[in-house]
Write an enzyme that holds these catalytic residues in place. Structure first.
Site, short mmCIF file in Angstrom:
data_model
loop_
_atom_site.label_atom_id
_atom_site.label_comp_id
_atom_site.label_asym_id
_atom_site.label_seq_id
_atom_site.Cartn_x
_atom_site.Cartn_y
_atom_site.Cartn_z
N THR A 91 0.87 -1.18 0.00
CA THR A 91 0.00 0.00 0.00
C THR A 91 0.90 1.23 0.00
O THR A 91 1.01 1.93 0.99
CB THR A 91 -0.92 0.03 1.24
OG1 THR A 91 -0.10 -0.18 2.42
CG2 THR A 91 -1.98 -1.03 1.19
N THR A 130 -0.90 -2.64 5.69
CA THR A 130 -1.16 -1.42 6.45
C THR A 130 -2.06 -0.51 5.62
O THR A 130 -1.70 -0.18 4.48
CB THR A 130 0.16 -0.70 6.76
OG1 THR A 130 1.01 -1.62 7.43
CG2 THR A 130 -0.06 0.52 7.64
N PHE A 186 3.12 -6.60 12.75
CA PHE A 186 4.02 -5.63 13.38
C PHE A 186 5.48 -6.03 13.19
O PHE A 186 6.33 -5.67 13.99
CB PHE A 186 3.69 -5.51 14.88
CG PHE A 186 2.26 -5.13 15.14
CD1 PHE A 186 1.86 -3.80 15.06
CD2 PHE A 186 1.30 -6.09 15.44
CE1 PHE A 186 0.54 -3.43 15.28
CE2 PHE A 186 -0.03 -5.74 15.67
CZ PHE A 186 -0.41 -4.40 15.59
N LYS A 198 -2.32 -0.64 13.83
CA LYS A 198 -1.07 -0.65 13.07
C LYS A 198 -0.53 0.76 12.81
O LYS A 198 0.62 1.07 13.13
CB LYS A 198 -1.30 -1.38 11.74
CG LYS A 198 -0.10 -1.36 10.81
CD LYS A 198 1.12 -1.96 11.49
CE LYS A 198 2.38 -1.72 10.71
NZ LYS A 198 2.56 -2.64 9.62
N ASN A 231 2.94 2.65 14.33
CA ASN A 231 4.03 3.22 13.53
C ASN A 231 4.15 4.73 13.75
O ASN A 231 5.26 5.27 13.76
CB ASN A 231 3.83 2.89 12.04
CG ASN A 231 4.36 1.51 11.71
OD1 ASN A 231 4.85 0.79 12.60
ND2 ASN A 231 4.27 1.11 10.46
N ALA A 244 19.18 8.53 18.45
CA ALA A 244 19.25 9.69 17.56
C ALA A 244 20.20 9.38 16.42
O ALA A 244 21.10 8.55 16.55
CB ALA A 244 19.73 10.90 18.34
N GLY A 247 13.56 5.73 8.06
CA GLY A 247 13.21 5.56 6.66
C GLY A 247 12.56 4.21 6.47
O GLY A 247 11.99 3.66 7.42
N CYS A 255 7.87 1.71 5.46
CA CYS A 255 6.69 1.77 6.34
C CYS A 255 6.53 3.11 7.05
O CYS A 255 5.61 3.86 6.74
CB CYS A 255 6.76 0.64 7.35
SG CYS A 255 6.92 -0.97 6.58
C1 UGA Z 1 8.48 -0.71 11.24
C2 UGA Z 1 7.91 -1.04 12.63
O1 UGA Z 1 8.95 -1.00 13.61
C3 UGA Z 1 7.25 -2.43 12.62
O2 UGA Z 1 6.67 -2.71 13.88
C4 UGA Z 1 6.19 -2.46 11.53
O3 UGA Z 1 5.58 -3.73 11.45
C5 UGA Z 1 6.84 -2.15 10.20
O4 UGA Z 1 7.45 -0.84 10.26
C6 UGA Z 1 5.77 -2.16 9.13
O5 UGA Z 1 4.95 -1.24 9.11
O6 UGA Z 1 5.69 -3.13 8.39
P1 UGA Z 1 10.71 -1.42 9.95
O7 UGA Z 1 10.25 -0.54 8.84
O8 UGA Z 1 11.25 -2.77 9.63
O9 UGA Z 1 9.52 -1.65 11.00
O10 UGA Z 1 11.86 -0.63 10.68
P2 UGA Z 1 12.15 -0.07 12.14
O11 UGA Z 1 12.97 -1.01 12.91
O12 UGA Z 1 10.92 0.45 12.77
O13 UGA Z 1 13.08 1.17 11.77
C7 UGA Z 1 12.57 2.23 10.97
C8 UGA Z 1 13.61 3.30 10.80
O14 UGA Z 1 13.80 4.00 12.02
C9 UGA Z 1 15.00 2.81 10.37
O15 UGA Z 1 15.47 3.65 9.35
C10 UGA Z 1 15.82 2.92 11.63
O16 UGA Z 1 17.16 3.15 11.36
C11 UGA Z 1 15.17 4.13 12.30
N1 UGA Z 1 15.36 4.18 13.77
C12 UGA Z 1 14.84 3.21 14.55
C13 UGA Z 1 16.04 5.24 14.34
O17 UGA Z 1 16.51 6.16 13.63
N2 UGA Z 1 16.18 5.29 15.69
C14 UGA Z 1 15.69 4.34 16.50
O18 UGA Z 1 15.85 4.45 17.74
C15 UGA Z 1 15.00 3.27 15.92
#
Ligand code: UGA
Length: 469
Positions: A106, A142, A173, A234, A238, A282, A287, A290
């Site tokens: 989506t 989502t 999730f 969901k 996010n 930080a 990115g 999602c």
């Molecule tokens: C995210 C959610 O965490 C999942 O629970 C959800 O199911 C998924 O989207 C989805 O909608 O399918 P994901 O996109 O795999 O999962 O990545 P994250 O681990 O959430 O990280 C997202 C971004 O945030 C990354 O670029 C990561 O580097 C950044 N991030 C994460 C930070 O800059 N700081 C943090 O403390 C944590």
């Protein structure tokens, strides 16, 4: 209502009369392929569908089309066990399945912030006409709140009424890089249902998850609710995670201006159990496929519902996040002693090693990657950028073709004027600053993810610049 296995008494015979419901996953992208493979690992008979023939052929041959730790082995094991198959035929899916999980993408619409639901529409209108007996269609993608009702309407208009096909919503999730673990051992499951039958079927479809938890002395909370709440569970999750990241990045800006250290600040905050220490890293921001698109689609939907003001803060969350990417380019100019003109920093002729292209480690996903966005900005400012990523090079090349890609970390760093760590791969976190100092022209590093041991790098003679510290 929340309940925990094994307190739920409902039992149900799947329409196919198989001992366990037969599951299909429509759309074998990241989400669908992972679920299909993991649910076959839990013992279910599974059929995955995609309209992309080469992708189906790859999966059927035992190759996962993306990088996700642990998934390849499970795919091959379950293909060999005969529990898992892949197809391009909706007819076959309809004939086989009791529960059809809709896992198509989506993405953000090209003409605005809202979500593009055309893949969902295609999936439903392709599947529904083939359904000959009762089945449950479960949305996993989502989506904007209200989509499940629309899907039900689509099903009613396209399926044989005597089949009495029902609809439910059960968001996922899973996080990339931890996807196998997140599917097999979820911290909660959410069922948005309208009938006891749908609830019982979803329960049966997750019995493997509950049984695995029981053997490990864990419980999986189940939240049973209506369509709208399930859909919101969901996007709200996010939105909260994105807000938490932008919050700490906003604090990084304040730390930068005031002499604070955002990593110590996050530690101090995280000890408060009400705040918690996760998602407070930080850096160059969030990115991926999602978080960025979900907070935009959520705002667009809130506008449609007449409650746009309630989510206005998410546009600030987005702005803080975008500012992080630009911040690296300014830091690079500062470290390199370059001027910042009206057109932005001038980095012409500077050789920069960019470590990381994927949006996070343990993934080859470069969708809306902050790392690649920084690479593009550095390159536009005139820098000569060499990128190295342990898994993402192939995908990165397609999105940003006009920079150099190295095959190894030393190759990227050799003769550079500056090194920028943009994705916190273990290989970068554990890199030897003494060895790298011998390769680089001038030992300067921007730690865009605050993932290096600053003291160690400074001791090795590096000029170290973290984010908000
Ligand atoms: C995210 C959610 O965490 C999942 O629970 C959800 O199911 C998924 O989207 C989805 O909608 O399918 P994901 O996109 O795999 O999962 O990545 P994250 O681990 O959430 O990280 C997202 C971004 O945030 C990354 O670029 C990561 O580097 C950044 N991030 C994460 C930070 O800059 N700081 C943090 O403390 C944590």
């Amino acid at each position: 209502m929340t309940f925990v296995y094994p307190s739920e008494p409902l039992a149900v015979v799947p329409p196919s009369m198989a001992p366990r419901p037969r599951l299909t996953f429509v759309g074998t992208g990241y989400l669908g392929a992972t679920y299909a493979i993991c649910f076959s690992e839990l013992g279910y008979e599974v059929l995955g569908l995609d309209v992309d023939e080469p992708k189906v052929a790859k999966l059927a041959a035992g190759q996962v089309p993306f990088h996700e730790p642990g998934l390849d082995d499970l795919l091959r094991k379950n293909l060999a066990a005969g529990r898992l198959r892949f197809t391009t035929s909706y007819e076959e899916v309809a004939e086989f399945g009791d529960i059809h999980f809709i896992c198509v993408g989506t993405p953000q619409r090209a003409d605005g912030m809202a979500a593009d639901l055309s893949f969902i529409e295609n999936a439903i209108t392709s599947l529904a006409p083939h359904l000959r007996r009762k089945a449950l269609i479960v949305g996993k993608s989502t989506v904007p709140v209200g989509t499940a009702e629309w899907v039900q309407h689509l099903v009613l208009g396209n399926a044989d009424p005597s089949a009495e096909v029902e609809v439910a919503w059960s968001p996922e999730f899973l996080q990339e890089g931890f996807a196998v673990e997140d599917v097999l051992r979820p911290n909660r499951v959410v069922f948005g249902v309208k009938s006891d039958w749908a609830k019982a079927m979803l329960y049966a479809a997750h019995k493997g998850v509950f049984e695995l938890a029981a053997t490990e002395d864990r419980e999986v909370p189940v939240v049973v609710t209506n369509f709208a709440t399930a859909e919101l569970a969901k996007v709200a999750a996010n939105a909260f995670l994105a807000t938490k990241i932008s919050f700490i990045n906003a604090m990084a800006e304040v730390c930068g201006a005031s002499g604070g250290d955002v990593t110590m600040l996050a530690k101090a905050l995280g000890h408060d159990a009400r705040i918690g220490n996760r998602f407070l890293r930080a850096g160059i921001g969030f990115g991926g496929g999602c978080l960025p698109k979900d907070i935009r689609a959520f705002q667009a939907r809130a506008q449609e519902l007449g409650v746009g003001e309630a989510l206005r803060f998410l546009s600030e969350v987005d702005l803080i996040n975008q500012r992080r990417r630009q911040h690296i380019v300014r830091l690079a100019a500062e470290l390199l002693g370059r001027s910042v003109g009206p057109a932005g920093p001038d980095l012409r002729g500077a050789r920069i090693a960019a470590l990381g292209a994927t949006f996070k480690p343990n993934s080859d996903d470069v969708r809306d990657s902050p790392a690649l966005s920084v690479v593009r900005k550095l390159s536009r400012a005139g820098a000569d950028v060499t990128v190295y990523d342990p898994q993402g090079t192939e995908n990165a090349r397609i999105v940003v073709p006009d920079v150099t890609y190295a095959n190894s970390l030393p190759e990227a760093v050799a003769d550079a004027d500056l090194m920028c760590v943009l994705t916190e791969w273990e290989e970068f976190r554990n890199a030897d600053p003494i060895a790298l100092a011998k390769l680089i022209r001038t030992p300067r590093v921007i730690d865009g993810r605050n993932c290096l041991d600053a003291a160690l790098w400074i001791r090795a003679g590096w000029q170290y610049q973290g984010m908000g510290r």
